[in-house]
Scaffold this motif. Structure first.
Motif, PDB file in Angstrom:
ATOM      1  N   SER A 159      -3.687  50.063 -21.455  1.00 41.78           N
ATOM      2  CA  SER A 159      -4.873  49.760 -20.669  1.00 41.78           C
ATOM      3  C   SER A 159      -6.166  50.181 -21.337  1.00 41.78           C
ATOM      4  N   ALA A 160      -6.117  50.579 -22.590  1.00 40.11           N
ATOM      5  CA  ALA A 160      -7.367  50.931 -23.268  1.00 40.11           C
ATOM      6  C   ALA A 160      -8.229  49.685 -23.399  1.00 40.11           C
ATOM      7  N   PRO A 161      -9.534  49.794 -23.144  1.00 37.89           N
ATOM      8  CA  PRO A 161     -10.396  48.610 -23.199  1.00 37.89           C
ATOM      9  C   PRO A 161     -10.459  48.006 -24.597  1.00 37.89           C
ATOM     10  N   ALA A 162     -10.530  46.692 -24.623  1.00 34.38           N
ATOM     11  CA  ALA A 162     -10.617  46.015 -25.914  1.00 34.38           C
ATOM     12  C   ALA A 162     -11.931  46.348 -26.589  1.00 34.38           C
ATOM     13  N   ALA A 163     -11.860  46.621 -27.854  1.00 32.77           N
ATOM     14  CA  ALA A 163     -13.080  46.987 -28.588  1.00 32.77           C
ATOM     15  C   ALA A 163     -13.840  45.737 -28.998  1.00 32.77           C
ATOM     16  N   ALA A 164     -15.140  45.881 -29.111  1.00 33.21           N
ATOM     17  CA  ALA A 164     -15.955  44.781 -29.619  1.00 33.21           C
ATOM     18  C   ALA A 164     -15.640  44.587 -31.101  1.00 33.21           C
ATOM     19  N   PRO A 165     -15.975  43.440 -31.654  1.00 33.32           N
ATOM     20  CA  PRO A 165     -15.690  43.216 -33.075  1.00 33.32           C
ATOM     21  C   PRO A 165     -16.297  44.306 -33.938  1.00 33.32           C
ATOM     22  N   SER A 166     -15.480  44.897 -34.784  1.00 34.09           N
ATOM     23  CA  SER A 166     -15.895  45.957 -35.709  1.00 34.09           C
ATOM     24  C   SER A 166     -16.792  47.010 -35.053  1.00 34.09           C
ATOM     25  N   PRO A 167     -16.313  47.653 -33.975  1.00 32.23           N
ATOM     26  CA  PRO A 167     -17.172  48.611 -33.274  1.00 32.23           C
ATOM     27  C   PRO A 167     -17.497  49.837 -34.108  1.00 32.23           C
ATOM     28  N   LEU A 168     -16.671  50.114 -35.128  1.00 33.37           N
ATOM     29  CA  LEU A 168     -16.873  51.323 -35.924  1.00 33.37           C
ATOM     30  C   LEU A 168     -17.543  51.034 -37.260  1.00 33.37           C
ATOM     31  N   GLY A 169     -17.929  49.788 -37.457  1.00 32.65           N
ATOM     32  CA  GLY A 169     -18.470  49.403 -38.751  1.00 32.65           C
ATOM     33  C   GLY A 169     -19.756  50.111 -39.140  1.00 32.65           C
ATOM     34  N   GLY A 170     -20.524  50.562 -38.137  1.00 34.11           N
ATOM     35  CA  GLY A 170     -21.788  51.204 -38.441  1.00 34.11           C
ATOM     36  C   GLY A 170     -21.700  52.699 -38.686  1.00 34.11           C
ATOM     37  N   LEU A 171     -20.487  53.266 -38.596  1.00 33.44           N
ATOM     38  CA  LEU A 171     -20.333  54.704 -38.784  1.00 33.44           C
ATOM     39  C   LEU A 171     -20.325  55.072 -40.267  1.00 33.44           C
ATOM     40  N   THR A 172     -20.904  56.213 -40.581  1.00 31.37           N
ATOM     41  CA  THR A 172     -20.796  56.730 -41.947  1.00 31.37           C
ATOM     42  C   THR A 172     -19.394  57.294 -42.156  1.00 31.37           C
ATOM     43  N   ALA A 173     -19.054  57.600 -43.395  1.00 32.39           N
ATOM     44  CA  ALA A 173     -17.731  58.156 -43.694  1.00 32.39           C
ATOM     45  C   ALA A 173     -17.521  59.477 -42.959  1.00 32.39           C
ATOM     46  N   ARG A 174     -18.554  60.316 -42.904  1.00 30.01           N
ATOM     47  CA  ARG A 174     -18.436  61.595 -42.207  1.00 30.01           C
ATOM     48  C   ARG A 174     -18.271  61.399 -40.702  1.00 30.01           C
ATOM     49  N   GLU A 175     -19.016  60.452 -40.130  1.00 29.43           N
ATOM     50  CA  GLU A 175     -18.892  60.185 -38.699  1.00 29.43           C
ATOM     51  C   GLU A 175     -17.503  59.666 -38.356  1.00 29.43           C
ATOM     52  N   GLU A 176     -16.959  58.797 -39.218  1.00 33.24           N
ATOM     53  CA  GLU A 176     -15.607  58.296 -38.979  1.00 33.24           C
ATOM     54  C   GLU A 176     -14.597  59.428 -39.085  1.00 33.24           C
ATOM     55  N   GLN A 177     -14.781  60.315 -40.034  1.00 31.50           N
ATOM     56  CA  GLN A 177     -13.888  61.455 -40.204  1.00 31.50           C
ATOM     57  C   GLN A 177     -13.894  62.328 -38.948  1.00 31.50           C
ATOM     58  N   ILE A 178     -15.072  62.573 -38.413  1.00 25.36           N
ATOM     59  CA  ILE A 178     -15.193  63.397 -37.208  1.00 25.36           C
ATOM     60  C   ILE A 178     -14.574  62.689 -36.009  1.00 25.36           C
ATOM     61  N   LEU A 179     -14.833  61.387 -35.876  1.00 27.62           N
ATOM     62  CA  LEU A 179     -14.302  60.642 -34.740  1.00 27.62           C
ATOM     63  C   LEU A 179     -12.776  60.587 -34.775  1.00 27.62           C
ATOM     64  N   ARG A 180     -12.191  60.492 -35.961  1.00 29.52           N
ATOM     65  CA  ARG A 180     -10.728  60.507 -36.062  1.00 29.52           C
ATOM     66  C   ARG A 180     -10.157  61.809 -35.489  1.00 29.52           C
ATOM     67  N   LEU A 181     -10.814  62.923 -35.768  1.00 29.55           N
ATOM     68  CA  LEU A 181     -10.343  64.212 -35.263  1.00 29.55           C
ATOM     69  C   LEU A 181     -10.558  64.309 -33.750  1.00 29.55           C
ATOM     70  N   VAL A 182     -11.676  63.799 -33.273  1.00 32.29           N
ATOM     71  CA  VAL A 182     -11.935  63.793 -31.835  1.00 32.29           C
ATOM     72  C   VAL A 182     -10.902  62.941 -31.107  1.00 32.29           C
ATOM     73  N   ALA A 183     -10.534  61.812 -31.710  1.00 35.23           N
ATOM     74  CA  ALA A 183      -9.537  60.928 -31.109  1.00 35.23           C
ATOM     75  C   ALA A 183      -8.162  61.580 -31.041  1.00 35.23           C
ATOM     76  N   GLN A 184      -7.955  62.629 -31.848  1.00 34.82           N
ATOM     77  CA  GLN A 184      -6.712  63.390 -31.788  1.00 34.82           C
ATOM     78  C   GLN A 184      -6.760  64.481 -30.728  1.00 34.82           C
ATOM     79  N   GLY A 185      -7.905  64.609 -30.046  1.00 30.09           N
ATOM     80  CA  GLY A 185      -8.044  65.583 -28.978  1.00 30.09           C
ATOM     81  C   GLY A 185      -8.686  66.885 -29.379  1.00 30.09           C
ATOM     82  N   LEU A 186      -9.245  66.975 -30.596  1.00 30.10           N
ATOM     83  CA  LEU A 186      -9.857  68.216 -31.046  1.00 30.10           C
ATOM     84  C   LEU A 186     -11.239  68.392 -30.416  1.00 30.10           C
ATOM     85  N   SER A 187     -11.580  69.624 -30.106  1.00 29.84           N
ATOM     86  CA  SER A 187     -12.906  69.944 -29.597  1.00 29.84           C
ATOM     87  C   SER A 187     -13.905  69.992 -30.745  1.00 29.84           C
ATOM     88  N   ASN A 188     -15.185  70.056 -30.412  1.00 31.50           N
ATOM     89  CA  ASN A 188     -16.205  70.175 -31.462  1.00 31.50           C
ATOM     90  C   ASN A 188     -15.966  71.406 -32.320  1.00 31.50           C
TER      91      ASN A 188
END
Length: 234
Positions: A159-188
């Motif tokens: 039931s996860a909402p469908a993402a818009a086309p390339s929703p992560l395309g505007g992220l920098t490499a560091r932002e993507e790295q951080i978001l991957r960890l957040v998606a694993q449930g890690l706190s700041n």
């Protein structure tokens, strides 16, 4: 999710902006009094009013327009319903649920109703004041454990909402790295430890990520990320 961060309290205190105004609504008088006392003892907060029902919550939000209103879910009239109405009558008020409920349905209903925070009643005093201060500043909070479990549940149900086309395309490499960890449930704080970054720096990155993804909170951003990355992981 906002991580408790007592190290930068001074940036949120006093000054021209004045105290952080709060309304507390809970139908358990002893617990409500404890929350009010904790906020008052911290020195940064001014509790404008207290209530015990959803109807009172809506009226208090409308008349007092606090920066933050803390709502119990299970109070008479239902806190989630109060949050929905507050979003209409007092859209500038940041709603945070303070509850014992850990059910996925309640968490999702609260976030969809516009709640900026979802706190469990077992939260400690130091964490409570830091989280509420962050919510007053426009940040969001869902406890890492609840957020991670919710993501797993949504993916399992498909039931996860469908993402818009390339929703992560505007992220920098560091932002993507951080978001991957957040998606694993890690706190700041946990992300900072893994990447050797200060917690404040991680918060800054998360603010940019939410803006770029047009996500209301980090739970939604993490769901978008997991959906976008699923084909790569499968």
């Amino acid at each position: 999710m906002v991580d408790p961060d007592t190290s930068d309290r001074g940036t949120l205190e006093g000054g021209p902006r004045g105290p952080i105004t709060v309304v507390v609504v809970d139908d358990h008088p002893l617990y409500r009094s404890g929350v009010v006392r904790t906020l008052a003892d911290d020195g940064r907060f001014a509790v404008l009013a207290e209530g015990s029902s959803a109807a009172e919550a809506v009226e208090l939000a409308r008349t007092h327009a606090p920066m933050v209103i803390l709502l119990d879910i299970s109070m008479p009239g239902n806190g989630v319903e109060a949050a929905r109405q507050i979003a209409t009558v007092a859209p500038g008020v940041h709603v945070a649920m303070l509850t014992v409920s850990e059910t996925d349905d309640d968490i999702m209903a609260a976030l969809q109703a516009g709640a900026k925070g979802y706190l469990l009643k077992g939260v400690g005093a130091d964490d409570l004041v830091s989280i509420v201060a962050g919510i007053a500043a426009g940040e969001s909070y869902v406890s890492p454990g609840l957020a991670a479990r919710l993501l797993v549940s949504l993916n399992a149900k498909g039931s996860a909402p469908a993402a818009a086309p390339s929703p992560l395309g505007g992220l920098t490499a560091r932002e993507e790295q951080i978001l991957r960890l957040v998606a694993q449930g890690l706190s700041n704080k946990e992300v900072g430890r893994k990447l050797a970054l200060q917690e404040k720096t991680v918060k800054h990155y998360m603010t940019n990520i939410l803006q770029k993804l047009h996500a209301r909170n980090r739970v939604e951003a993490a769901m978008m990320a997991r959906e976008a990355w699923q084909p790569k992981q499968g």
